[in-house]
Design an enzyme around this catalytic site. Structure first.
Site, PDB file in Angstrom:
ATOM      1  N   SER A   1      -1.162  -3.088   0.092  1.00  0.00           N
ATOM      2  CA  SER A   1      -0.900  -1.754  -0.469  1.00  0.00           C
ATOM      3  C   SER A   1      -1.507  -0.576   0.286  1.00  0.00           C
ATOM      4  O   SER A   1      -1.140   0.565   0.015  1.00  0.00           O
ATOM      5  CB  SER A   1      -1.369  -1.691  -1.915  1.00  0.00           C
ATOM      6  OG  SER A   1      -0.394  -2.293  -2.715  1.00  0.00           O
TER       7      SER A   1
ATOM      8  N   LYS B   1      -5.977   7.254  -5.074  1.00  0.00           N
ATOM      9  CA  LYS B   1      -4.930   6.507  -5.781  1.00  0.00           C
ATOM     10  C   LYS B   1      -5.310   6.444  -7.254  1.00  0.00           C
ATOM     11  O   LYS B   1      -6.499   6.296  -7.579  1.00  0.00           O
ATOM     12  CB  LYS B   1      -4.863   5.102  -5.177  1.00  0.00           C
ATOM     13  CG  LYS B   1      -3.795   4.195  -5.735  1.00  0.00           C
ATOM     14  CD  LYS B   1      -3.792   2.849  -4.992  1.00  0.00           C
ATOM     15  CE  LYS B   1      -2.680   1.947  -5.442  1.00  0.00           C
ATOM     16  NZ  LYS B   1      -2.661   0.668  -4.689  1.00  0.00           N
TER      17      LYS B   1
ATOM     18  N   SER C   1       1.757  -0.423  -2.563  1.00  0.00           N
ATOM     19  CA  SER C   1       1.807   0.365  -3.773  1.00  0.00           C
ATOM     20  C   SER C   1       1.120   1.728  -3.653  1.00  0.00           C
ATOM     21  O   SER C   1       1.347   2.593  -4.506  1.00  0.00           O
ATOM     22  CB  SER C   1       1.159  -0.416  -4.927  1.00  0.00           C
ATOM     23  OG  SER C   1      -0.209  -0.638  -4.660  1.00  0.00           O
TER      24      SER C   1
END
Ligand code: GLN
Length: 494
Positions: free
Chosen positions: A179, A80, A155
């Protein structure tokens, strides 16, 4: 294309060692998938083919010299874009860091690199982790591989979509309030939100420092457990990491689950607007655990309806402090033609931050301000203590809690566009966990009639990841939901 969709990391490792395919072929396979699929899915902000292929070549030379490979050696992975990667642009999904190149690696990246895995790129996310759909990204939304008109969750939506479509074998992600678990559920992958303090946060761009956790996503629990062996443990750069032994997750996972007590929190199943198909699927998963020899009972978490408010208030309050550092001077974007220092701050932050980021900074600043602190931030902290006390009580009765992850199926891109609060409410089952510091494992539980993935989460007391993996592993041994791939993979050759 290599036919490795259902391979575990162990199987890829064996295939590399037996020279069924080379590491260069393996890395090229991931890069080719990105080339073919990512125009539609948009999981990656940045791909790193040159460094990945260089590393692959050195793994191949080791293989040719018959030097034994470490378990993660040569395995392509993504991270990420909130993790600092030395020399590689790291944006946190926000335009304010569009050109930011960190001078060092996050500890988790360093550990995984030292274990020999190969970074193939950085994945898209909501800016600083603020969101549940990846639509808030300062660059572009990511699409769900199971239905590209829908969101992958967030996310860490880029990470989940990448793993689901085999653009890399696993991903390193972050969970402050769901997330990892939420996008895992929407994209049919397995993801662990670790106990706070289990994995170092050093070099992870801060969202809410008392809630942020670094975890992993992969196609199955076996892989997640293997990865965590290399990331869990004390780090002198993160004083909140705990110096206690790291269990042999991959061995522990195979122990029996006979007699494990599983609690179903009744309040979760009474939530308004909870999709009936999701509910039924999670209850069916409970039956599967029952058939595997676990005991299921109903429990109560009476304050869970307040969790979402307690979470958002504490998270955004920390945001208002953590994001003060993006001032146009120290990192990233800078509005250089400003005439005064104040103007530089104001213009940099107005231009560089996305709407959702501004919303959170303003609300967080308000919640902490004199006169309102007692009514908001302090109340949230008190609720946090209650939530922790309540879950501790539950763990006196049961070993593990089984819960849904998302109240609904993956929604259409744009569906929540004009109503940010309705997006926050999607987190109803996920973000209450972070204020307690407890770990949660999201795994595939089934599919809707419309062929969209449905996930569930297993929640345990602090440092019970080994038990979560054990339940997840046995569940996946007796079901095949985690092996159902998105159609987009099958049609890739066309
Ligand atoms: N939806 C949560 C939020 O927006 C997810 C946060 C996270 O885990 N990074 O706060």
């Amino acid at each position: 294309m290599l036919k490795i969709e259902n391979f575990t990391i162990q199987e890829i490792h064996d295939a590399l060692s037996n020279r069924d395919f080379s590491c260069t072929e393996l890395v090229n396979d991931s890069l080719e998938r990105i080339e073919k699929l990512d125009k539609k899915i948009r999981a990656f902000i940045n791909v790193t083919p040159e460094s990945a292929l260089l590393k692959a070549a050195s793994v191949d030379s080791k293989i040719s010299k018959k030097i034994a490979l470490k378990p993660l050696e040569g395995i392509p992975y993504s991270a990420k874009d909130v993790f600092c990667t030395k020399g590689i642009v790291t944006t946190a999904g926000s335009r304010i860091l569009e050109n930011f190149i960190p001078p060092y690696d996050a500890t988790v990246i360093r550990n995984i690199d030292e274990a020999g895995a190969i970074l193939i790129g950085k994945t898209n996310c909501d800016p600083f982790g603020f969101g549940s759909s990846t639509e808030n990204s300062g660059f572009f939304p990511t699409h769900n591989p199971y239905d590209i008109e829908r969101v992958p969750g967030g996310s860490s939506g880029g990470s989940a979509a990448a793993v689901a479509s085999r653009m890399g074998v696993f991903s390193i992600a972050e969970d402050t309030g769901g997330s990892i678990r939420y996008p895992s559920a929407l994209c049919n992958v397995s993801g662990i939100k670790v106990t706070y303090g289990r994995v170092s946060r050093h070099g992870a761009i801060a969202y809410g420092s008392s809630l942020d956790t670094v975890g992993h996503m992969a196609r199955n629990v076996e892989d997640v457990a293997l990865i965590m062996k290399y990331t869990a443990g004390h780090d002198r750069y993160d004083s909140t990491t705990v110096d206690i032994g790291v269990p042999e997750y991959s061995k522990e996972m195979k122990h029996s689950i006979q007699g494990v007590q599983i609690g179903l929190p009744k309040e979760y199943f009474q939530v308004k607007g909870f999709d009936l198909e999701v509910k039924r699927t999670v209850l069916e998963a409970a039956d599967t655990f029952d058939n595997l020899g676990c005991h299921i009972e109903e429990i109560s978490l009476p304050h869970s309806e307040y969790a979402i408010a307690a979470y958002y208030l504490s998270a955004i309050s920390e945001v208002s402090a953590n994001l003060a550092r993006y001032d146009g001077i120290r990192f990233g974007y800078s509005k250089t033609d400003a005439k005064t220092l104040d103007e530089l701050y104001a213009l940099t932050r107005s231009d560089g931050f996305e709407d959702e980021v501004k919303r959170r900074i303003m609300l967080g600043t308000f919640a902490l301000s004199a006169g309102y602190y007692d009514a908001y931030y302090k109340k949230a902290m008190q609720m946090r203590t209650l939530l922790k006390g309540e879950i501790d009580e539950a763990f006196k009765r049961v070993d593990i809690i089984l819960a849904p992850v998302a109240p609904k199926l993956a929604f259409k891109i744009g569906e929540h566009e004009n109503d940010p609060l309705s997006m926050w409410l999607e987190d109803i089952f996920t973000n209450g966990l972070n204020p307690t510091g407890c770990p949660g494992l999201a795994i595939p539980a089934g599919f809707s009639k419309s062929k969209l993935p449905i996930g569930m989460q297993l929640i345990g007391p602090h440092f019970s990841e080994h038990l979560l993996f054990r339940l997840g592993y046995h569940f996946q041994n007796s079901t095949n939901f985690h092996e159902i791939f998105p159609d987009i993979l099958e049609n890739m050759e066309e």
